[in-house]
Design a protein around this motif. Structure first.
Motif: not given
Length: 190
Positions: A46-51, A56-57, A107-109
């Protein structure tokens, strides 16, 4: 067989039994670690941001994500944008809220169309629950593309700060009411 030989065999037997027990323990440990690694690969901590978390980028990651999102938006327009009323306008990338909406839909796709061996309703659900509602929002809301029919129009009348200058005073007053933090207490992250 002599007593010395019997004693030696008994000692070897003990060593083999001990080694066998250790091998079983090691095998269980390896299986446990393999399961943990599989879980980490399946869903990052959970602490790792999604790409795709724009906040966060860094610069290069943002460029890569925007380029990939652009490819998907182009495909969406080619696939679904048969008329202007169903197209995503070319200035979509200038609208941060639209970028977030498109990223979420993309992302949902990917979740709906990748990683399945058997048929699911995911693709139909994506259309009904994600894609068409998202298209309606980005095309009709004032924060979206509703004013960009012929050219880009910035929907924000001004670029006021999100937080007014009194916020620092508010924090000082809040801190005074709360009192000092307990020894050893530090806020590192939420």
């Amino acid at each position: 067989m002599s007593e010395d030989q019997k004693s030696g065999l008994a000692g070897i037997e003990e060593v083999l039994i001990e080694h066998d027990e250790r091998l079983v323990d090691l095998s269980e440990s390896i299986d446990s670690m393999a399961a943990a690694v599989k879980n980490l690969l399946a869903s990052p901590p959970a602490a790792t941001p999604a790409p795709w978390n724009w906040q966060e980028l860094d610069g290069e990651q943002s460029v890569q994500l925007m380029d990939a999102l652009n490819e998907w938006v182009t495909w969406i327009n080619e696939r679904y944008g048969v008329t202007d009323s169903f197209r995503i306008y070319g200035c979509w990338y200038r609208h941060s809220a639209v970028v977030e909406e498109l990223t979420a839909a993309w992302v949902a796709w990917k979740a709906a169309y990748y990683g399945h061996k058997d048929p699911t309703i995911d693709a139909a659900s994506w259309h009904d629950g994600t894609f068409w509602p998202m298209m309606k929002r980005i095309r009709s809301e004032t924060w979206g593309l509703s004013n960009c029919h012929t050219e880009h129009a910035d929907p924000r009348p001004s670029f006021r700060d999100s937080t007014d200058p009194q916020f620092t005073d508010f924090l000082a007053e809040l801190g005074a009411k709360a009192g000092p933090a307990p020894p050893g207490y530090h806020v590192t992250s939420l």
